[in-house]
Design a protein around this motif. Structure first.
Motif, PDB file in Angstrom:
ATOM      1  N   ALA A  73       0.824  -1.207   0.000  1.00  0.00           N
ATOM      2  CA  ALA A  73       0.000   0.000   0.000  1.00  0.00           C
ATOM      3  C   ALA A  73       0.859   1.258   0.000  1.00  0.00           C
ATOM      4  O   ALA A  73       1.849   1.348   0.741  1.00  0.00           O
ATOM      5  CB  ALA A  73      -0.926  -0.003   1.209  1.00  0.00           C
ATOM      6  N   PRO A  75       0.610   5.737  -0.156  1.00  0.00           N
ATOM      7  CA  PRO A  75      -0.309   6.874  -0.018  1.00  0.00           C
ATOM      8  C   PRO A  75      -0.562   7.536  -1.361  1.00  0.00           C
ATOM      9  O   PRO A  75       0.281   7.502  -2.252  1.00  0.00           O
ATOM     10  CB  PRO A  75       0.432   7.809   0.939  1.00  0.00           C
ATOM     11  CG  PRO A  75       1.877   7.456   0.774  1.00  0.00           C
ATOM     12  CD  PRO A  75       1.915   5.988   0.470  1.00  0.00           C
ATOM     13  N   ASP A  82      -5.192   5.160   0.717  1.00  0.00           N
ATOM     14  CA  ASP A  82      -4.026   4.384   0.306  1.00  0.00           C
ATOM     15  C   ASP A  82      -4.406   3.482  -0.864  1.00  0.00           C
ATOM     16  O   ASP A  82      -5.568   3.074  -1.007  1.00  0.00           O
ATOM     17  CB  ASP A  82      -3.501   3.523   1.460  1.00  0.00           C
ATOM     18  CG  ASP A  82      -2.933   4.361   2.599  1.00  0.00           C
ATOM     19  OD1 ASP A  82      -2.538   5.516   2.347  1.00  0.00           O
ATOM     20  OD2 ASP A  82      -2.897   3.863   3.736  1.00  0.00           O
TER      21      ASP A  82
END
Length: 260
Positions: A73, A75, A82
């Motif tokens: 994941a 940002p 995310d």
């Protein structure tokens, strides 16, 4: 964590646009959102401004068990949103998974292994097919969101998806339910759009969201700028419709939603 698969085996119905903008709206409302790009085309990743050279571990590595959701994941430009990006490697995953144990439950296992409380909701943007990737998404999900284009063949495609939904629920995931059907690409100048909308509502009733997503050029432009339409132009008719749809969707989520 609430898990929502966004699926329709027909391409070009607004799945990715819906995933990006619903994810953005939820994040803007204070939810911690994980969006999993599960389409080898990677349009969801591109639409959020994540270029190919920024995609390290992807949903492909997660599916193979070579990476965790937390490690994959990254940002996005949207606070609290995310993304697990997709790469073209995912296109070969269906063949590779044939030799894997529990091949229909690979994504489910990866989500189960995520730390509790890291995200409030997980959205899975499915590919335009009913293959093993979509089956993995439906096995992992608890709710199904269906974007449905207001065109002639919409109901035929929907019946195929609902048949697959029932098979998944009976064989693998009895807890799966339909969150709702979202009518997309609605053209108020076109009688056919209104007829399709009426037919779908007559067939499915309250399962269909009241909010209708219109055809809107700003929705089409936004991905080329790597931005959700809600950020690219929050005042356009498409953005306003997705904000309204997000409100409806939140109202249907199980309670206590943010503690799930």
């Amino acid at each position: 964590m609430i898990r929502i698969a966004i699926a329709n085996q027909k391409g070009g119905v607004g799945k990715t646009t819906t995933a990006i903008n619903i994810g953005t709206a939820l994040a803007a409302s204070g939810w911690r959102v994980l969006l999993i790009d599960f389409d080898p085309q990677g349009n969801c990743s591109t639409g959020l401004g994540i270029h190919q050279n920024e995609r390290g571990a992807s949903s492909y590595e997660v599916l193979r068990g070579d990476s965790t959701l937390v490690d994959a994941a990254i940002p996005t430009k949207v606070p609290r949103l995310d993304l697990v990006p997709a790469t073209v490697d995912l296109s070969g995953a269906e063949i590779e998974l044939i030799d894997f144990e529990h091949r229909t439950h690979r994504l489910d296992a990866a989500i189960n292994a995520a730390p509790p409380g890291r995200w409030d909701v997980c959205l899975i943007d499915c590919p335009p097919s009913l293959g093993l990737l979509t089956i993995n998404a439906l096995v992992a999900a608890r709710l199904l969101l269906v974007p449905l284009q207001c065109e002639f063949f919409a109901l035929e495609g929907l019946s195929q998806l609902l048949t697959t939904f029932e098979r998944i629920r009976s064989r693998f995931n009895p807890g799966l339910s339909i969150l709702g059907v979202a009518l997309t690409m609605y053209d108020k100048r076109n009688r056919l759009s209104e007829q399709v909308a009426q037919d779908v509502r007559a067939c499915l009733g309250d399962v269909v969201f009241e909010t209708v997503i219109p055809r809107n050029v700003r929705l089409s432009e936004a991905p080329s700028h790597g931005l959700p339409a809600l950020i690219y132009d929050h005042r356009c008719s498409g953005s306003e419709a997705y904000i309204a749809l997000a409100r409806e969707l939140i109202g249907r989520l199980p309670a206590p939603a943010k503690a799930a």
